[in-house]
Structures are given as structure tokens and as C-alpha cells.
Design a protein around this motif. Structure first.
Motif, short mmCIF file in Angstrom:
data_model
loop_
_atom_site.label_atom_id
_atom_site.label_comp_id
_atom_site.label_asym_id
_atom_site.label_seq_id
_atom_site.Cartn_x
_atom_site.Cartn_y
_atom_site.Cartn_z
N ASN A 50 0.77 -1.31 0.01
CA ASN A 50 0.10 -0.05 0.15
C ASN A 50 0.71 1.22 -0.11
O ASN A 50 1.72 1.59 0.82
N GLY A 51 0.54 2.11 -1.38
CA GLY A 51 1.38 3.21 -1.14
C GLY A 51 2.84 3.30 -1.38
O GLY A 51 3.46 4.47 -1.24
N LYS A 52 3.24 2.16 -1.51
CA LYS A 52 4.79 2.03 -1.87
C LYS A 52 5.20 1.84 -3.43
O LYS A 52 4.23 1.71 -4.25
N TYR A 53 6.29 2.71 -4.10
CA TYR A 53 6.74 2.75 -5.08
C TYR A 53 8.11 2.10 -5.42
O TYR A 53 8.92 2.20 -4.64
N MET A 54 8.28 1.87 -6.46
CA MET A 54 9.44 1.20 -7.17
C MET A 54 9.97 1.82 -8.30
O MET A 54 9.15 2.40 -9.21
N LEU A 55 11.21 2.41 -8.37
CA LEU A 55 11.94 3.12 -9.46
C LEU A 55 12.65 1.87 -10.26
O LEU A 55 13.49 1.23 -9.77
N THR A 56 12.08 1.95 -11.58
CA THR A 56 12.59 0.76 -12.34
C THR A 56 13.19 1.35 -13.64
O THR A 56 12.98 2.59 -13.92
N PRO A 57 13.91 0.59 -14.52
CA PRO A 57 14.43 1.27 -15.80
C PRO A 57 13.14 1.79 -16.54
O PRO A 57 13.70 2.58 -17.64
N PHE A 58 12.20 1.62 -16.54
CA PHE A 58 11.09 2.02 -17.30
C PHE A 58 10.28 3.27 -16.57
O PHE A 58 9.35 3.63 -16.98
N GLY A 59 10.57 3.70 -15.38
CA GLY A 59 9.94 4.59 -14.64
C GLY A 59 9.51 3.98 -13.25
O GLY A 59 9.89 3.18 -12.73
N ILE A 60 8.79 5.08 -12.60
CA ILE A 60 8.21 4.79 -11.20
C ILE A 60 6.93 3.91 -11.27
O ILE A 60 5.90 4.48 -11.92
N TYR A 61 6.66 2.89 -10.37
CA TYR A 61 5.50 2.22 -10.61
C TYR A 61 5.02 1.70 -9.11
O TYR A 61 6.14 1.58 -8.29
N GLU A 62 3.96 2.16 -8.95
CA GLU A 62 3.34 1.62 -7.58
C GLU A 62 3.47 -0.10 -7.51
O GLU A 62 3.43 -0.64 -8.44
N PHE A 63 3.71 -0.35 -6.39
CA PHE A 63 3.84 -1.91 -6.24
C PHE A 63 2.31 -2.55 -6.64
O PHE A 63 2.48 -3.64 -6.98
N LYS A 64 1.43 -1.97 -6.32
CA LYS A 64 0.14 -2.66 -6.62
C LYS A 64 0.06 -2.76 -8.07
O LYS A 64 -0.84 -3.65 -8.58
N TYR A 65 0.60 -1.98 -9.04
CA TYR A 65 0.74 -2.09 -10.47
C TYR A 65 1.12 -3.61 -10.86
O TYR A 65 0.55 -4.28 -12.04
N PHE A 66 2.06 -4.24 -10.11
CA PHE A 66 2.55 -5.64 -10.38
C PHE A 66 1.59 -6.63 -10.24
O PHE A 66 1.70 -7.93 -10.50
N PHE A 67 0.49 -6.55 -9.35
CA PHE A 67 -0.47 -7.38 -8.82
C PHE A 67 -1.78 -7.38 -9.88
O PHE A 67 -2.38 -6.27 -9.79
N SER A 68 -2.06 -8.47 -10.75
CA SER A 68 -3.09 -8.35 -11.41
C SER A 68 -3.71 -9.80 -11.77
O SER A 68 -3.05 -10.96 -11.41
N SER A 69 -4.88 -9.77 -12.00
CA SER A 69 -5.60 -10.87 -12.34
C SER A 69 -5.12 -11.49 -14.01
O SER A 69 -4.53 -10.91 -14.77
N ALA A 70 -5.69 -12.87 -14.09
CA ALA A 70 -5.16 -13.42 -15.32
C ALA A 70 -6.26 -13.83 -16.15
O ALA A 70 -7.38 -13.89 -15.79
#
Length: 448
Positions: A358-378
Motif C-alpha cells: 500500500n502506497g509504496k513505489y518502485m523506481l525501475t528502468p522504465f520509470g516509477i511504478y506503484e507496487f500494486k501495479y505488479f499485482f493483477s488478475s489473469a
């Protein structure tokens, strides 16, 4: 009825949340900025805490830049570095919408009563610059005539930003048109009566109603689109919220490394001075008890912060491990992932993962993404693989972006395009994702 007194032994499980555990959970749930605010608050209340801003400076690079930017003069003996401009001392003055308008009114040659009425109208505007309250209320409150109110309102409507003081959207746009010198009776009529049709992209109805060609209709509406529907926002004094990444993912020698972002973070430590007081017998018990209480509080905060760092870093490492393709190739290659999976891998409760994300962000080679972005349904594909809802949304965006704007794709057509690519997705799912992305329906996206 038979009442008997007896003793029974029963076993039960209860979760008792201590104050320390509660604090730890709260801190884990905080964003980086919220944590800094919490540290500042605790620092103000707890004399045992010492806080400093950690800022890693590359001194070699810093000195090199200073030397390169140092001005060169023919005779440097006369140059005084103390007189050089210090950008940190330059203060940017910002005025709110209301301060700006009051200042403008004070420059008008009007009498005291008229100025008071104008000031009252300005203070009655909302943050978008509109006068949304009933004008009859102002007339009765100030005990003035309708004509005097209208005159003062016209003065306010002449102020910058253009469009303030309007009582509705139509009036706001017409004020802006007249200010730009656009004298077009037909356009003013359309703005006054048919903004709803424009909002729904019903150009054909407008052409029939006013007996004009489609090209002329498009030209008129394009003029309207250049106007500002919320002129008051130009002077908004709202503070910008800056996202600070909690972790950084960096590729070093063909290997991805994840680490905590410690730059510009608040570092806390416990003062040694107060520890010495506890050892000294000359201080009374009440003083020592106070210090013990604050020491427990400070120690608990430090432990909670360290626990937060450890948990976030573990979650980030699991994200990196599960989303390798994303970090290598980009958003299209993100895989479906659930918090439950991460919780099982780390032997954490799912609620702990939820707080750590919750509310955490990650700086990646492609920009800043919220942690929640990486969790998704299939969603299933025709190739025995699973596609993430995030990657599908990206496909929908790209498909709509490349469509013919005069013949936009319907949800059913987009569904068929993705099905041809091997992704089994229904029309209603396309509609759902499109709405989540804030993309209008095909009828409203159509351009003429």
C-alpha cells in the motif's frame, strides 16, 4: 430448571495485538512521505530522538561541476564570490485565486461600496472561479439593488484569469470568447443551449438543428475546446505531491539489483545523553521513569521502521523475481501475480503483504511504478499461457491509439482483435477495462 455451579476448562485461541505490534503494522502501511511525517511528529514529542536528513553527495562530481560553472573574468581580483546568486535564497511568491482577484479590484477606480461588493463576490467564488451561490442571497445580505450587483459582477468578470465570476459553464465560455474578440452569434447560441450535445459528441444533431455543414460544426466546436472550463484552477495554490520511490531496481552488469531508497530519508537515533541519565543515581525516580517511557517509545519506533524496511525489501525482491520479463522488456510483458502467492513464498500473512504494498513505489528502468501495479488478475490465452490484466489494458490502449479517429473501434471489434491475437476476452471485459482506463466509448471518441 436445574442450575448447577461447576468449573470447566476450555482451550481457545486469541490474537492479542500489543501496542508495539499495532505501531509496527501502522508504520508498514504508511507511504514514504507519511512515514517522514510520523517521524517528525514523534521527534517533536520525544526528546530522546535525534533526527537528521541523510543525503548522499558525490563530492567529486559536485566540486567538478562548481569548477566548470565558475565564471571567468579577465581580472578575477575584482570578483566577489559572496555576491554570487544563491538560487536557494530566491523565493517564489505564489498568490491564491482570491488574493489575485482582490489585488486587481483594488486597482480599479470604483467607490468604497462597489469595492466591498466586488470583494464579497470574489470571496463567494468556488475554487474553479464560479459564482455558484444564489445571487439573490448576496443582494439580500448586502442590501443592494439588482443593478448594482450586476454592475459589480461585470467588474469581477473582467478580471484575470478570464472567465472567473461566471454563474455557469456557458457564461464562463462566452466571457472567454468575447475577451478573445470572437464575435459569433451562432457559436454563442450553441454554447448557451447545446453544451450537452457537444459533450456527447452528437455533432449530427447540432448540424441538423442549426442547418450548418459538418465542417462548420467541427470548426465551431474546436473553438470551444480551446477555452478553459475551470479558469480558477490556473491560480490554484494546491501543493504538488511528489512521489518518492521506496525501492530502486537497477541493472548492474546484466543483473538486476533491488535496494532501499535511502536518499533524502530521515535518519533517527536515540540520544546517548539520556541513556547516561538512567545510569546516574543522582536523578530522581520520576525523571528516570519519564526517560524509560520515552526510551521504550523511541526503541519501538526504530524497530518498527527497520521491520518496515525489511518487509518492503523482501516484497520488492519477490516482485523482481516473478516479473523478470517486465524489467527486461517493459509493460507488455508483465505477468499475472497475486498477493497470496507472494505471501506464501515469504511465509507472511496476506494482510502483511497488502500493508507492505500500500502506497509504496518502485523506481525501475522504465520509470516509477506503484507496487500494486505488479499485482493483477489473469486471462487465458490460446497458447496455454496466462495474460495479465495490466498487459491487456496496455494492448487496449495501443489498439485505440492506432484506430481511425473517424471510425473508432467498438468494444466488440477490440474484443475480436485481441481474440485474433490469442487472448480470450469478452466484449463486456473490454468495456470494463476501457472505463477503468478512462477511455470514452467509440461514439464519444469519434472525430469529424
Amino acid at each position: 430448571m436445574n442450575f448447577n455451579n461447576s468449573l470447566e476448562l476450555t482451550q481457545s485461541q486469541k490474537l492479542i495485538i500489543t501496542m508495539q505490534l499495532k505501531q509496527s503494522l501502522n508504520i508498514l502501511n504508511m507511504s514514504k512521505l507519511e512515514l517522514e511525517e510520523e517521524i517528525k511528529r514523534e521527534y517533536e514529542e520525544n526528546p530522546l530522538l535525534e533526527v537528521e536528513k541523510s543525503s548522499e553527495v558525490d563530492w567529486e562530481k559536485y566540486i567538478k561541476n562548481i569548477e566548470n560553472s565558475r565564471p571567468s573574468y579577465k581580472n578575477e581580483l575584482y570578483y566577489n564570490y559572496d555576491n554570487d546568486i544563491n538560487l536557494e535564497n530566491i523565493i517564489k511568491n505564489t498568490y491564491s485565486l482570491y488574493e489575485n482577484l482582490h489585488l486587481q479590484v483594488s486597482l480599479y477606480k470604483i467607490d468604497k461600496i462597489e469595492k466591498e461588493i466586488c470583494d464579497y463576490i470574489i470571496d463567494s467564488l468556488d475554487e474553479d472561479g464560479y459564482l455558484r451561490i444564489d445571487e439573490k442571497y448576496i443582494i439580500d445580505e448586502l442590501n443592494i439593488t439588482n443593478s448594482l450587483f450586476e454592475m459589480c459582477l461585470k467588474i469581477v468578470q473582467q478580471l484575470e484569469p478570464v472567465g472567473v465570476g461566471a454563474r455557469n459553464l456557458s457564461e464562463c465560455l462566452i466571457i472567454q470568447m468575447r475577451n478573445l474578440g470572437i464575435d459569433n452569434a451562432l457559436l454563442e447560441t450553441i454554447v448557451s443551449k447545446d453544451l450537452e450535445l457537444i459533450g456527447k459528441n452528437k455533432y449530427k444533431e447540432i448540424t441538423k438543428k442549426y442547418n450548418i455543414s459538418m465542417q462548420k460544426c467541427v470548426n465551431l466546436i474546436n473553438i470551444i475546446k480551446t477555452l478553459d472550463p475551470k479558469p480558477g484552477r490556473v491560480c490554484s495554490d494546491e501543493k504538488s505531491v511528489y512521489i518518492q520511490p521506496d525501492v530502486v531496481v537497477e541493472k548492474i552488469e546484466d543483473e538486476f539489483i533491488v535496494y532501499m531508497n535511502e536518499s533524502d530519508s530521515l535518519k533517527i537515533r536515540i540520544s546517548n545523553f539520556y541513556k547516561e541519565i538512567l545510569k546516574n543515581s543522582k536523578y530522581d525516580e520520576s525523571t528516570k521513569n519519564f526517560i524509560k517511557e520515552k526510551l521504550n517509545s523511541a526503541t519501538g519506533l526504530v524497530k518498527s521502521i527497520e521491520s518496515r524496511k525489511s518487509t518492503i525489501l523482501k516484497i520488492a525482491k519477490e516482485i523482481l523475481k516473478n516479473q523478470k520479463d517486465f524489467f527486461e522488456k517493459g509493460e507488455k510483458y508483465i505477468k499475472p501475480m497475486k498477493m497470496k502467492d507472494i505471501a506464501q513464498n515469504l511465509d507472511f500473512h496476506e494482510s502483511t503483504i497488502s500493508r507492505g504494498v500500500n502506497g509504496k513505489y518502485m523506481l525501475t528502468p522504465f520509470g516509477i511504478y506503484e507496487f500494486k501495479y505488479f499485482f493483477s488478475s489473469a486471462l487465458e490465452t490460446n497458447y496455454d499461457n496466462l495474460a495479465s490484466s495490466v498487459s491487456i489494458k496496455r494492448m487496449i490502449q495501443e489498439t485505440i491509439k492506432s484506430e481511425n479517429k473517424k471510425k473508432p473501434l467498438s468494444d466488440d471489434q477490440i474484443s475480436k482483435i485481441l481474440n485474433d491475437r490469442g487472448i480470450n476476452i469478452a466484449r463486456r471485459t473490454i468495456a470494463k477495462y476501457r472505463e477503468e482506463l478512462g477511455i470514452l466509448s467509440s461514439s464519444k471518441r469519434k472525430q469529424y
